[in-house]
Design a protein around this motif. Structure first.
Motif: not given
Lengths: 438, 456
Positions: A150-158, B332-337, B434-438
């Motif tokens: 699994x590759x994951x990244x994020x770029x955040x600005x606050x 939520x909409x931020x995740x696939x099922x 699971x997998x970052x989803x609650x």
């Protein structure tokens, strides 16, 4: 409209509705997630997130509100309803903003917390990296059932704006690559483990060796089983050593103290652990994950000793709990913990430990916040004089946090400098394990 | 106009050769009020609004989401998700044609007046102090969640749904002989806040006080392997952790679950049947439609000891050549099922619970729990027992605490000795990760004897 303009406009709206004080945080984040499963792209995910959070202070009342509909259209209505909800609360004189004298005023060195080139990296480049990492172990072992990279990244600005005198901006990025392997075990079991690395920048990401290490760590788990109950030396491997530190840190929070849920209440200045328990929070080291100039309230961060040679030096007290407890405010939480390393390697400690359980992962369990009594499921390996005797799973380690940390007898030098918290492998003596009857 | 917009988004999603696409949009309002130290002094409100577009090609998933429901943003998301199809996009790819329409959802509204919730919390505070003079601190919160959903896919299925959710939690700290102890109780239902009646508040406060009070007497039992009697209700966490996750078909499709390849095999005694049920209205696991447009009220997972079915989403169902089981769920909409449990429970047996306790010479009676976890591949599960009793010579004796129970799923299932006749669905559990989803789940169990588990 620029982000700063949005903040100031929202501030004007909130003040016009009668708020005495306002804290606003505008956040923007992009994130990519690519999963490669046994050589093929299994999932590609892309996200763009924008959100705004508000703390409204009205006559001793403080309400928190969050929305991802950031456009100014509709914001006035959102704020009007938020003000109504805040006015429903009872006044609590403790709910105030920090003393402005404690805010970060700029001028710090560049903490290099974000990779400015990351937004320009294409999904194809990220996919190639994940595929290369995954391919490293393709066909390398007959027991391998699946390898999931699994590759994951994020770029955040606050952006922050607080009505009593704080304005701030911070940005950070993270790139990580992890491979989880599943192999054929004994008795129908499918042991699973892996390895991962994280960095701030994409360029030069050290992908080589991640999957190989993940596979090696999984293969060594074949044949794990419960062992007899008894007292053993407990050696906790660096990647999971923070699991035993977290209950200690939770017991230092102002909220825990105020709610009488801390086994470390009234212990400041006292010896609560072995002299090897030596921990600082240093958020001002450039180029480290977790580095930051200020906390979520805007309070300037500084290097802070948490435990010095086993003595408790400080609590984490936010502004409201400072008022309630009559204690000086510090900061809400730790940001970049550094456990003072020893000189031994993990192997050195294994040799010194005698009859020991090397814990490589925790499986459930809990710690009672008021007493410090804990029980955690663990898995790992049973060692005798530095030789691995058997892989272990399905047993509990039990005890009390204060007893545990007073029995800390060894600290390794193997903390990963790229982790948010730098906690090396730790050796505790004479710890109780609950397993089979023997 | 909505149909036209949705059609264009789905067309764009299929533009690179995908075999299936869907769009899931929501408008959600979460509101909580909290009482601490006798004052209702904290409130939180969260508004979430957005849509996710998913494209499937074989077993692979492309997914993107946006918080902007205007045409351009939705088409952009669809185009990203479409790339999983692998083909070059059509030159005349459908999408933006100058129209700036927006996917419109009913706006989630506050489910209850804050003034009413405030009164409930003050009532809980007063009750706790009245029930026991040792109560020194009360923290209580009521949270409501209103979700307005829209779903459509390329198979012509579309629905709108409204999913309310309300929870109440009461936590008390009690002092006795210079000792402080903390305990809590909760109720969580997919219902409007009106379910929190005076009687519900009284029950929750009573449980919180009783659970805390007993901690002053509770001992830590000697660790080791022993029989464990799971009390009816909350012990359903045993089913959830020991076998529930391992029956989720994504793990089995990949060969990583300890139950992979065992469909049709006998895995436990003939007196054991286990179901996953989305049909219990108001329950935390209730689902009219799952989050990928499948309606299936109930799945028989274990039929009289035989592994009958996994829990499927569309991807795993296609892999196994079966119909989806209505378990495709997302936070939520931020995740696939992904395949998730709903309300998972064991059907009742025939043994009176008192007989089960009487059958144990020395063991543990486990009542309430927290922190369940499982290692899917190895099958090792744990859950932390907050409250229970020692069983000595067939009788409940001293209360026990701070105990972690650990076992192996298939082994523990095979070690079930007796199944009670008192099935109870528990409404105190809530979220499963699971997998970052609650997602919201629930569970249930009749009183059950497991002949040996590691307790420590």
């Amino acid at each position: 409209m620029m982000e700063e303009d949005i903040l100031h406009e929202v501030m004007r709206m909130a003040q016009a509705e009668g708020c005495n004080d306002v804290k606003i945080v505008l956040s923007e984040k992009t994130a990519d997630d690519i999963t490669v499963l046994s050589g093929k792209v299994d999932k590609m995910q892309h996200a763009t997130i924008r959100s705004l959070s508000l703390n409204l202070f009205i006559d001793g009342r403080d309400g928190y509100f969050y929305t991802n509909r950031v456009s100014l259209q509709g914001m006035r209505d959102f704020i009007r309803k938020a003000v109504e909800a805040t006015r429903m609360l009872e006044s609590d004189i403790a709910q105030t903003l920090p003393d402005p004298a404690r805010y970060y005023r700029g001028g710090g060195v560049d903490l290099r917390t974000a990779d400015p080139l990351l937004p320009a990296v294409t999904p194809q480049e990220k996919t190639r990296l994940a595929l290369a990492c995954n391919q490293e172990i393709a066909g390398k072992h007959p027991a391998l059932i699946s390898a999931d990279t699994r590759y994951s990244d994020h770029y955040s600005r606050l952006w922050y704006l607080v009505s009593n005198g704080f304005e701030g901006f911070e940005q950070n990025s993270s790139v990580s690559l992890t491979t989880i392997c599943t192999v054929d075990g004994v008795g129908g079991q499918h042991p699973m483990d892996g390895w991962g690395e994280s960095r701030i920048c994409f360029a030069g990401f050290p992908w080589e060796g991640i999957s190989r290490k993940g596979l090696d760590r999984t293969l060594r788990k074949i044949g794990q089983h419960p062992i007899a109950s008894g007292h053993y030396q407990l050696l906790v491997e660096s990647p999971v050593a923070d699991h035993l530190l977290q209950p200690m840190l939770a017991a230092l929070s102002g909220q825990a103290l105020q709610q009488q849920m801390s086994f470390l209440a009234n212990c400041q200045g006292q010896q609560v652990g072995s002299p090897l328990l030596d921990l600082v929070d240093d958020p001002l080291i450039p180029g480290t994950r977790g580095a930051s100039y200020f906390d979520y309230d805007g309070v300037a961060l500084e290097r802070r000793s948490i435990f010095s040679k086993g003595r408790l030096c400080t609590y984490f007290i936010d502004t409201p709990n400072s008022h309630r407890l009559g204690m000086p405010a510090t900061t809400q939480c730790a940001h970049h913990l550094i456990f003072t390393p020893g000189t031994d390697t993990l192997d050195d400690l294994l040799c010194k430990a005698g009859d020991a359980i090397l814990v490589t992962d925790f499986n459930g369990g809990n710690c009672d916040p008021s007493t410090g009594n804990f029980s955690y499921g663990i898995e790992g390996f049973h060692y005798k004089d530095g030789i691995c005797v058997e892989p272990v799973s399905g047993i509990n380690v039990t005890g009390n946090m204060l007893h545990l940390w007073r029995h800390l007898v060894g600290v390794a030098n193997d903390a990963d400098p790229w982790n948010v918290d730098l906690i090396p492998s730790l050796l505790f003596e004479d710890i109780s394990f609950g397993g089979t009857a023997g | 106009m909505q149909e036209s917009l949705v059609g264009r988004v789905l067309d764009a999603a299929m533009g690179c050769g995908g075999s299936y696409a869907d769009i899931f949009a929501e408008d959600t309002l979460i509101h909580s009020l909290e009482l601490q130290d006798g004052k209702v002094s904290q409130t939180r409100q969260v508004c979430l609004h957005g849509a996710g577009v998913r494209v499937l090609k074989g077993g692979a998933t492309g997914y993107a989401y946006t918080m902007d429901l205007r045409r351009k943003a939705l088409i952009d998301a669809a185009r990203f998700a479409a790339t999983i199809g692998g083909k070059e996009p059509l030159s005349a790819m459908p999408g933006i044609d100058g129209v700036d329409d927006e996917l419109l959802l009913p706006c989630a509204q506050p489910a209850v007046s804050p003034g009413h919730v405030r009164e409930l919390l003050l009532q809980a505070d007063q009750m706790a102090h009245d029930m026991d003079a040792r109560v020194v601190r009360v923290k209580a919160a009521v949270a409501t969640n209103s979700r307005q959903l829209f779903f459509a896919n390329t198979e012509g299925v579309s629905y709108t749904d409204y999913r309310p959710f309300t929870s109440i939690v009461v936590r008390v700290v009690m002092d006795q002989d210079s000792q402080s102890q903390m305990g809590y109780s909760t109720r969580q239902m997919q219902l409007e806040p009106s379910f929190v009646t005076d009687e519900v508040i009284r029950q929750v406060v009573r449980e919180a006080v009783d659970r805390t009070s007993i901690l002053f007497e509770a001992v830590r039992p000697e660790g080791g392997e022993m029989p464990v009697v799971m009390a009816a209700g909350a012990s359903g966490i045993f089913i959830h952790e020991a076998i529930g996750h391992a029956f989720e078909a994504d793990f089995n499709r990949l060969g990583t679950s300890i139950f992979s390849g065992r469909l049709g095999e006998r895995i436990c005694g003939p007196d054991i049947s286990i179901v996953d049920d989305g049909s219990l209205a108001g329950d935390a696991g209730f689902l009219r439609w799952d989050d990928e447009g499948v309606c299936n009220p109930r799945t028989l997972l274990v039929d009289r000891g035989v592994l009958n079915s996994y829990m499927h989403d569309r991807i795993s169902a296609a892999y196994y050549g079966v119909s989806p089981t209505g378990n495709g769920r997302r936070e939520s909409f931020r995740f696939p099922p992904q395949p998730r449990m709903r309300c998972t429970y064991m059907l009742a047996g025939e043994v009176p619970p008192a007989d089960i306790i009487r059958s144990v010479k020395k063991g543990i009676y486990a009542q309430t729990f927290t922190n369940g976890q499982v290692q899917i591949g190895a099958g090792d599960f744990t859950f932390y027992m907050k409250q229970g009793y020692l069983i000595e010579d067939g009788k409940l004796t001293r209360p026990v605490r701070d105990v972690n129970i650990i076992g192996n799923g298939p082994q523990a299932l095979g070690d079930i000795g007796l199944v009670g006749n008192d099935l109870k669905i528990d409404h105190s559990a809530g979220m499963c990760g699971k997998g970052g989803q609650s997602v919201l789940v629930s569970q249930g169990l009749p009183t059950v004897l497991v002949n040996r588990l590691v307790v420590g």
